[in-house]
Design a protein around this motif. Structure first.
Motif, PDB file in Angstrom:
ATOM      1  N   ALA A  23     -30.477 -14.625 -41.410  1.00  0.00           N
ATOM      2  CA  ALA A  23     -30.210 -13.590 -40.416  1.00  0.00           C
ATOM      3  C   ALA A  23     -28.984 -12.772 -40.804  1.00  0.00           C
ATOM      4  CB  ALA A  23     -29.987 -14.224 -39.043  1.00  0.00           C
ATOM      5  N   SER A  24     -29.023 -11.498 -40.469  1.00  0.00           N
ATOM      6  CA  SER A  24     -27.872 -10.625 -40.681  1.00  0.00           C
ATOM      7  C   SER A  24     -27.848  -9.568 -39.586  1.00  0.00           C
ATOM      8  CB  SER A  24     -27.939  -9.965 -42.062  1.00  0.00           C
ATOM      9  OG  SER A  24     -29.110  -9.191 -42.190  1.00  0.00           O
ATOM     10  N   THR A  27     -24.505 -11.773 -34.320  1.00  0.00           N
ATOM     11  CA  THR A  27     -23.613 -12.930 -34.274  1.00  0.00           C
ATOM     12  C   THR A  27     -24.497 -14.167 -34.153  1.00  0.00           C
ATOM     13  OG1 THR A  27     -21.971 -11.554 -33.151  1.00  0.00           O
ATOM     14  CG2 THR A  27     -21.608 -13.947 -33.149  1.00  0.00           C
ATOM     15  N   PHE A  28     -24.900 -14.664 -35.291  1.00  0.00           N
ATOM     16  CA  PHE A  28     -25.936 -15.685 -35.382  1.00  0.00           C
ATOM     17  C   PHE A  28     -25.646 -16.888 -34.495  1.00  0.00           C
ATOM     18  CE2 PHE A  28     -29.470 -17.725 -37.335  1.00  0.00           C
ATOM     19  CZ  PHE A  28     -29.117 -19.048 -37.588  1.00  0.00           C
ATOM     20  N   SER A  29     -24.413 -17.324 -34.477  1.00  0.00           N
ATOM     21  CA  SER A  29     -24.073 -18.569 -33.780  1.00  0.00           C
ATOM     22  C   SER A  29     -24.193 -18.465 -32.268  1.00  0.00           C
ATOM     23  CB  SER A  29     -22.661 -19.011 -34.165  1.00  0.00           C
ATOM     24  OG  SER A  29     -21.720 -18.035 -33.780  1.00  0.00           O
ATOM     25  N   ARG A  71     -30.368 -25.695 -38.243  1.00  0.00           N
ATOM     26  CA  ARG A  71     -29.666 -24.447 -38.524  1.00  0.00           C
ATOM     27  C   ARG A  71     -28.318 -24.721 -39.161  1.00  0.00           C
ATOM     28  NH1 ARG A  71     -29.175 -21.363 -33.097  1.00  0.00           N
ATOM     29  NH2 ARG A  71     -27.932 -19.895 -34.339  1.00  0.00           N
ATOM     30  N   ASN A  73     -25.017 -22.519 -39.094  1.00  0.00           N
ATOM     31  CA  ASN A  73     -24.382 -21.297 -38.609  1.00  0.00           C
ATOM     32  C   ASN A  73     -23.463 -20.667 -39.653  1.00  0.00           C
ATOM     33  OD1 ASN A  73     -25.767 -21.446 -36.213  1.00  0.00           O
ATOM     34  ND2 ASN A  73     -24.043 -22.242 -35.030  1.00  0.00           N
ATOM     35  N   LYS A  75     -24.087 -20.341 -42.643  1.00  0.00           N
ATOM     36  CA  LYS A  75     -24.934 -19.594 -43.583  1.00  0.00           C
ATOM     37  C   LYS A  75     -25.872 -18.623 -42.868  1.00  0.00           C
ATOM     38  CE  LYS A  75     -25.018 -23.085 -47.225  1.00  0.00           C
ATOM     39  NZ  LYS A  75     -25.882 -23.895 -48.134  1.00  0.00           N
ATOM     40  N   ASN A  76     -25.744 -18.529 -41.546  1.00  0.00           N
ATOM     41  CA  ASN A  76     -26.621 -17.647 -40.762  1.00  0.00           C
ATOM     42  C   ASN A  76     -28.093 -17.908 -41.063  1.00  0.00           C
ATOM     43  OD1 ASN A  76     -24.315 -16.498 -39.745  1.00  0.00           O
ATOM     44  ND2 ASN A  76     -24.716 -14.429 -40.515  1.00  0.00           N
ATOM     45  N   THR A  77     -28.439 -19.175 -41.142  1.00  0.00           N
ATOM     46  CA  THR A  77     -29.790 -19.550 -41.560  1.00  0.00           C
ATOM     47  C   THR A  77     -30.367 -20.631 -40.648  1.00  0.00           C
ATOM     48  OG1 THR A  77     -29.265 -19.023 -43.862  1.00  0.00           O
ATOM     49  CG2 THR A  77     -31.201 -20.395 -43.479  1.00  0.00           C
TER      50      THR A  77
END
Length: 123
Positions: A23-24, A27-29, A71, A73, A75-77
């Motif tokens: 993800a980009s 604010t993924f987290s 997940r 966080n 690594k936004n993955t």
């Protein structure tokens, strides 16, 4: 916002695959992340969801005990480990991001979607 899935492919029944979703632009987290799938001629259906910090997950009955969502966080993955795959798991798998608190399971609760990755399980 961009969600990019990877890791799909062709596998024999009983095999495993690990899907990733990077993800980009968000604010993924702070987002719950879900995996959905859509088989030809069928509605898109919920597979799994993980809350913002990974402390809570939920699965569709059809994949419980076989799939694991996780997940990272940092690594936004988000990942979907799929084991003991069956031909009926064949579908395009999508990751999605929801700002809803908890573990949303409806497509209507998700605002951002990836393009999908094909998973094909041969018998």
């Amino acid at each position: 916002v961009q969600l990019v899935e990877s890791g799909g492919g062709l596998v024999q029944a009983g095999g495993s695959l690990r899907l990733s979703c990077a993800a980009s632009g968000l604010t993924f987290s702070t987002y719950s992340m879900g995996w959905f799938r859509q088989a030809p001629g069928k509605e898109r259906e919920f597979v799994a969801v993980i809350n913002w910090n990974g402390g809570s997950t939920s699965y569709a009955d059809s994949v419980k005990g076989r799939f694991t969502i996780s997940r990272e966080n940092a690594k936004n993955t988000v990942y979907l480990q799929m084991n003991s795959l069956k031909p009926e798991d064949t579908a395009v798998f999508y990751c999605a991001a929801s700002s809803r608190v908890g573990r949303p399971t409806s497509t209507l609760e998700y605002y951002y979607w990836g393009q999908g990755t094909q998973v094909t399980v041969s018998s």
